[in-house]
Write a protein that holds these residues in place. Sequence first.
Motif, mmCIF file in Angstrom:
data_model
loop_
_atom_site.group_PDB
_atom_site.id
_atom_site.type_symbol
_atom_site.label_atom_id
_atom_site.label_comp_id
_atom_site.label_asym_id
_atom_site.label_seq_id
_atom_site.Cartn_x
_atom_site.Cartn_y
_atom_site.Cartn_z
ATOM 1 N N PHE A 10 0.820 -1.202 0.000
ATOM 2 C CA PHE A 10 0.000 0.000 0.000
ATOM 3 C C PHE A 10 0.864 1.266 0.000
ATOM 4 O O PHE A 10 0.487 2.276 -0.591
ATOM 5 C CB PHE A 10 -0.963 -0.008 1.182
ATOM 6 N N GLN A 11 1.998 1.221 0.633
ATOM 7 C CA GLN A 11 2.897 2.371 0.598
ATOM 8 C C GLN A 11 3.391 2.634 -0.825
ATOM 9 O O GLN A 11 3.544 3.790 -1.246
ATOM 10 C CB GLN A 11 4.079 2.133 1.539
ATOM 11 N N GLN A 12 3.587 1.571 -1.594
ATOM 12 C CA GLN A 12 4.029 1.730 -2.984
ATOM 13 C C GLN A 12 2.893 2.212 -3.879
ATOM 14 O O GLN A 12 3.136 2.898 -4.876
ATOM 15 C CB GLN A 12 4.581 0.402 -3.501
ATOM 16 N N PHE A 13 1.648 1.864 -3.548
ATOM 17 C CA PHE A 13 0.509 2.293 -4.363
ATOM 18 C C PHE A 13 0.458 3.822 -4.476
ATOM 19 O O PHE A 13 0.008 4.357 -5.486
ATOM 20 C CB PHE A 13 -0.809 1.802 -3.758
ATOM 21 N N ALA A 14 0.885 4.513 -3.447
ATOM 22 C CA ALA A 14 0.795 5.977 -3.435
ATOM 23 C C ALA A 14 1.668 6.625 -4.497
ATOM 24 O O ALA A 14 1.439 7.779 -4.871
ATOM 25 C CB ALA A 14 1.174 6.507 -2.055
ATOM 26 N N ASP A 15 2.644 5.885 -5.026
ATOM 27 C CA ASP A 15 3.607 6.485 -5.952
ATOM 28 C C ASP A 15 3.402 6.074 -7.402
ATOM 29 O O ASP A 15 4.118 6.556 -8.282
ATOM 30 C CB ASP A 15 5.032 6.108 -5.535
ATOM 31 N N ILE A 16 2.447 5.197 -7.674
ATOM 32 C CA ILE A 16 2.287 4.728 -9.049
ATOM 33 C C ILE A 16 1.282 5.595 -9.803
ATOM 34 O O ILE A 16 0.448 6.284 -9.196
ATOM 35 C CB ILE A 16 1.863 3.242 -9.100
ATOM 36 N N ASN A 17 1.369 5.557 -11.130
ATOM 37 C CA ASN A 17 0.479 6.320 -12.006
ATOM 38 C C ASN A 17 -0.362 5.349 -12.829
ATOM 39 O O ASN A 17 0.192 4.513 -13.564
ATOM 40 C CB ASN A 17 1.288 7.214 -12.939
ATOM 41 N N VAL A 18 -1.675 5.474 -12.707
ATOM 42 C CA VAL A 18 -2.586 4.544 -13.377
ATOM 43 C C VAL A 18 -3.569 5.325 -14.243
ATOM 44 O O VAL A 18 -4.179 6.297 -13.781
ATOM 45 C CB VAL A 18 -3.368 3.684 -12.354
ATOM 46 N N GLY A 19 -3.719 4.902 -15.488
ATOM 47 C CA GLY A 19 -4.736 5.453 -16.369
ATOM 48 C C GLY A 19 -5.872 4.470 -16.529
ATOM 49 O O GLY A 19 -5.677 3.251 -16.438
ATOM 50 N N VAL A 20 -7.076 4.979 -16.771
ATOM 51 C CA VAL A 20 -8.252 4.145 -17.015
ATOM 52 C C VAL A 20 -8.958 4.681 -18.248
ATOM 53 O O VAL A 20 -9.379 5.845 -18.272
ATOM 54 C CB VAL A 20 -9.230 4.144 -15.818
ATOM 55 N N ILE A 21 -9.096 3.851 -19.279
ATOM 56 C CA ILE A 21 -9.812 4.238 -20.483
ATOM 57 C C ILE A 21 -11.007 3.312 -20.677
ATOM 58 O O ILE A 21 -10.913 2.112 -20.426
ATOM 59 C CB ILE A 21 -8.909 4.192 -21.739
#
Length: 337
Positions: A10-21
């Motif tokens: 969960f700590q790593q989730f804060a730093d990722i970039n996710v797109g949704v199309i």
Amino acid sequence: MISSQINALFQQFADINVGVIGDFAVDLYFDLQTKTGEQSLETGLEVFWGSQPRASLGAAGNVVQNLVALGVANVQVIGCIGNDLFGREMLHLFHSLGVNTDLLHMPSENWDTCLYTKPNLNGQEANRIDFGINNRVYDAFFSSLMIGLEQALPMLDVLIINQQFANPLLTEERMYQINELIARFPSVRFVADMRTVGTQVFGATLKVNTAELARFLDIDHPDHPDVDWCIRHGNAFRERSGGPLLITRGQSGILYIDQAEIQAIDGLNLTGPLDTVGAGDTVVATWAACLGAEAVPAHALKLANLAAAVTVQKCNQTGTASLSEILALHQSHYSDD
């Protein structure tokens, strides 16, 4: 997988970039009363009463709110929205979550924001009145979306591809353009959830339930597909698609298949009323977040299973799963030994 490993993910989730199309909607929940004793002065028809309206993001929007609940701070949406009151509500909901809507565009004045009404009548969902189901996106407008997506992809760790509408943004023909991007951006992880056009996805992790898998393969769906059935037919489909397969099996759990391994996890033994609406969105969002954090499949599978178990216990809503809820469920079902 123990609690400390869940916290670390969960700590790593804060730093990722996710797109949704894909296909975005608003779900409108409200309580409905049909026996009111009131008649309209204008029409003479009985008046129904609504109360407690509650709006939330639906379809691909539910994937987005699941990502945010998991702690993914950087989410971008790519798709269409109408210039109407439901579109304004959708924008409000996205902005309240801190979502980037720069690539959420308005096709034309004839395009309606998709709305699913969810009237609750005596504890049961009554007849829906839906908006935006006949929308059509012209190819020229879609091409402009693709230009924006191509520019955004270098900044993304994961792209989630979603198709739920009968007239989807991502048609079979348009999936060729998506597949070209999948091939051109190998550093981006792609996760797809496609209600009817899953056979057109190549190179991405595809999430399917067993009924979708049977339909995509044009085979009969057994009443109770077991793990062997899932592995046999999952491998047959994966050889076609060239990407990993994530098979949700309801209360029986989840199965993951790629060219190197097969991982399976049983569903949790849950009691009380359950509502499976949106559970697949939770699995997709959790799996995508885990891919962005470079979690091993076994850990991603367990976390997705826990998150889905949280959401199915939230009735009459498109539920999400937070860290605290997942940890509580983990503590009640597993040991940290």
